[in-house]
Design an enzyme around this catalytic site. Sequence first.
Site, PDB file in Angstrom:
ATOM      1  N   LYS A  10      54.509  69.688 -14.841  1.00  0.00           N
ATOM      2  CA  LYS A  10      53.448  70.529 -14.279  1.00  0.00           C
ATOM      3  C   LYS A  10      53.920  71.972 -14.032  1.00  0.00           C
ATOM      4  O   LYS A  10      55.118  72.255 -14.054  1.00  0.00           O
ATOM      5  CB  LYS A  10      52.951  69.877 -12.979  1.00  0.00           C
ATOM      6  CG  LYS A  10      52.285  68.497 -13.220  1.00  0.00           C
ATOM      7  CD  LYS A  10      51.630  67.980 -11.945  1.00  0.00           C
ATOM      8  CE  LYS A  10      50.958  66.632 -12.188  1.00  0.00           C
ATOM      9  NZ  LYS A  10      50.192  66.190 -10.985  1.00  0.00           N
ATOM     10  N   TYR A  50      41.419  65.292 -16.202  1.00  0.00           N
ATOM     11  CA  TYR A  50      41.348  64.632 -14.898  1.00  0.00           C
ATOM     12  C   TYR A  50      39.927  64.194 -14.539  1.00  0.00           C
ATOM     13  O   TYR A  50      39.608  64.037 -13.349  1.00  0.00           O
ATOM     14  CB  TYR A  50      41.884  65.568 -13.816  1.00  0.00           C
ATOM     15  CG  TYR A  50      43.407  65.637 -13.766  1.00  0.00           C
ATOM     16  CD1 TYR A  50      44.163  64.500 -13.477  1.00  0.00           C
ATOM     17  CD2 TYR A  50      44.085  66.843 -13.977  1.00  0.00           C
ATOM     18  CE1 TYR A  50      45.552  64.558 -13.419  1.00  0.00           C
ATOM     19  CE2 TYR A  50      45.479  66.903 -13.906  1.00  0.00           C
ATOM     20  CZ  TYR A  50      46.200  65.751 -13.619  1.00  0.00           C
ATOM     21  OH  TYR A  50      47.569  65.817 -13.543  1.00  0.00           O
ATOM     22  N   PHE A  58      40.008  66.841  -3.744  1.00  0.00           N
ATOM     23  CA  PHE A  58      41.086  67.705  -4.225  1.00  0.00           C
ATOM     24  C   PHE A  58      40.899  68.162  -5.670  1.00  0.00           C
ATOM     25  O   PHE A  58      41.733  68.895  -6.195  1.00  0.00           O
ATOM     26  CB  PHE A  58      42.450  67.014  -4.058  1.00  0.00           C
ATOM     27  CG  PHE A  58      42.587  65.685  -4.788  1.00  0.00           C
ATOM     28  CD1 PHE A  58      42.858  65.631  -6.143  1.00  0.00           C
ATOM     29  CD2 PHE A  58      42.463  64.494  -4.089  1.00  0.00           C
ATOM     30  CE1 PHE A  58      42.992  64.417  -6.810  1.00  0.00           C
ATOM     31  CE2 PHE A  58      42.601  63.266  -4.750  1.00  0.00           C
ATOM     32  CZ  PHE A  58      42.869  63.241  -6.113  1.00  0.00           C
ATOM     33  N   ARG A 103      60.038  63.072  -8.612  1.00  0.00           N
ATOM     34  CA  ARG A 103      59.215  63.735  -7.582  1.00  0.00           C
ATOM     35  C   ARG A 103      60.000  63.969  -6.298  1.00  0.00           C
ATOM     36  O   ARG A 103      59.838  64.998  -5.647  1.00  0.00           O
ATOM     37  CB  ARG A 103      57.936  62.941  -7.337  1.00  0.00           C
ATOM     38  CG  ARG A 103      56.924  63.166  -8.471  1.00  0.00           C
ATOM     39  CD  ARG A 103      55.784  62.198  -8.397  1.00  0.00           C
ATOM     40  NE  ARG A 103      54.691  62.533  -9.304  1.00  0.00           N
ATOM     41  CZ  ARG A 103      53.788  61.646  -9.711  1.00  0.00           C
ATOM     42  NH1 ARG A 103      53.857  60.395  -9.314  1.00  0.00           N
ATOM     43  NH2 ARG A 103      52.823  62.027 -10.521  1.00  0.00           N
ATOM     44  N   ASN A 113      53.267  68.108  -7.596  1.00  0.00           N
ATOM     45  CA  ASN A 113      54.203  66.977  -7.620  1.00  0.00           C
ATOM     46  C   ASN A 113      54.980  66.835  -8.922  1.00  0.00           C
ATOM     47  O   ASN A 113      55.314  65.730  -9.347  1.00  0.00           O
ATOM     48  CB  ASN A 113      53.481  65.680  -7.228  1.00  0.00           C
ATOM     49  CG  ASN A 113      52.398  65.285  -8.205  1.00  0.00           C
ATOM     50  OD1 ASN A 113      52.067  66.037  -9.117  1.00  0.00           O
ATOM     51  ND2 ASN A 113      51.851  64.091  -8.030  1.00  0.00           N
ATOM     52  N   HIS A 116      53.194  64.429 -14.251  1.00  0.00           N
ATOM     53  CA  HIS A 116      52.138  63.425 -14.376  1.00  0.00           C
ATOM     54  C   HIS A 116      52.603  62.396 -15.393  1.00  0.00           C
ATOM     55  O   HIS A 116      53.286  62.739 -16.358  1.00  0.00           O
ATOM     56  CB  HIS A 116      50.825  64.063 -14.872  1.00  0.00           C
ATOM     57  CG  HIS A 116      49.824  63.034 -15.312  1.00  0.00           C
ATOM     58  ND1 HIS A 116      48.980  62.409 -14.430  1.00  0.00           N
ATOM     59  CD2 HIS A 116      49.576  62.480 -16.534  1.00  0.00           C
ATOM     60  CE1 HIS A 116      48.242  61.519 -15.094  1.00  0.00           C
ATOM     61  NE2 HIS A 116      48.586  61.552 -16.372  1.00  0.00           N
ATOM     62  N   GLU A 127      45.223  59.639 -23.011  1.00  0.00           N
ATOM     63  CA  GLU A 127      45.928  60.866 -22.650  1.00  0.00           C
ATOM     64  C   GLU A 127      46.803  61.384 -23.794  1.00  0.00           C
ATOM     65  O   GLU A 127      46.909  62.594 -24.008  1.00  0.00           O
ATOM     66  CB  GLU A 127      46.758  60.622 -21.384  1.00  0.00           C
ATOM     67  CG  GLU A 127      45.858  60.366 -20.173  1.00  0.00           C
ATOM     68  CD  GLU A 127      46.630  60.103 -18.885  1.00  0.00           C
ATOM     69  OE1 GLU A 127      47.879  60.101 -18.903  1.00  0.00           O
ATOM     70  OE2 GLU A 127      45.969  59.918 -17.848  1.00  0.00           O
TER      71      GLU A 127
END
Length: 142
Positions: A10, A50, A58, A103, A113, A116, A127
């Site tokens: 990320k 997502y 969120f 993490r 975090n 993914h 994905e």
Amino acid sequence: AVEQTLSIIKPDSVGDNNIGAIIARFEEAGLRLAALKMIQLTKAQAEGFYAEHKERPFFPSLVEFMTSGPVCVQVLEGENAIVRNRDLMGATNPEEAAEGTIRRDFATAVSANAVHGSDSAESAKREVAYFFSADEIHTRWA
Ligand code: CMP
């Protein structure tokens, strides 16, 4: 069974210069990279990826975070790759992530975090296809 799973490094980890350190965790654990690229997600791409979370409070901040800088997406391959990658990542909330997990070592918050990883065979299939075409995946087991 040998599986493929989608992994995303990320924007927090890319910004912190931790791409190599995180990829080393995968390789040291025996997962192989079958595909790899760095991309800047558009808002539409992040929202689509997502989509299952779109009713969550969120969601807007998740999309904003995931588009805040480039990400590194990869296909990891190996025996039980999906659960092994999740074990390497640790819990979603870094405060709950076990010692030695990605993490725990690289993330700062549940919203930032570090990585993914696909959570099931169905998500992995969706994905992987979301980011890679068949000719971009260099499998070593098919
Ligand atoms: P990820 O595995 O990428 O899937 C959805 C993401 O939503 C998750 O990791 C978290 O980074 C993010 N997120 C942000 N806030 C929360 C929250 N309160 N609970 C769960 N996930 C959250």
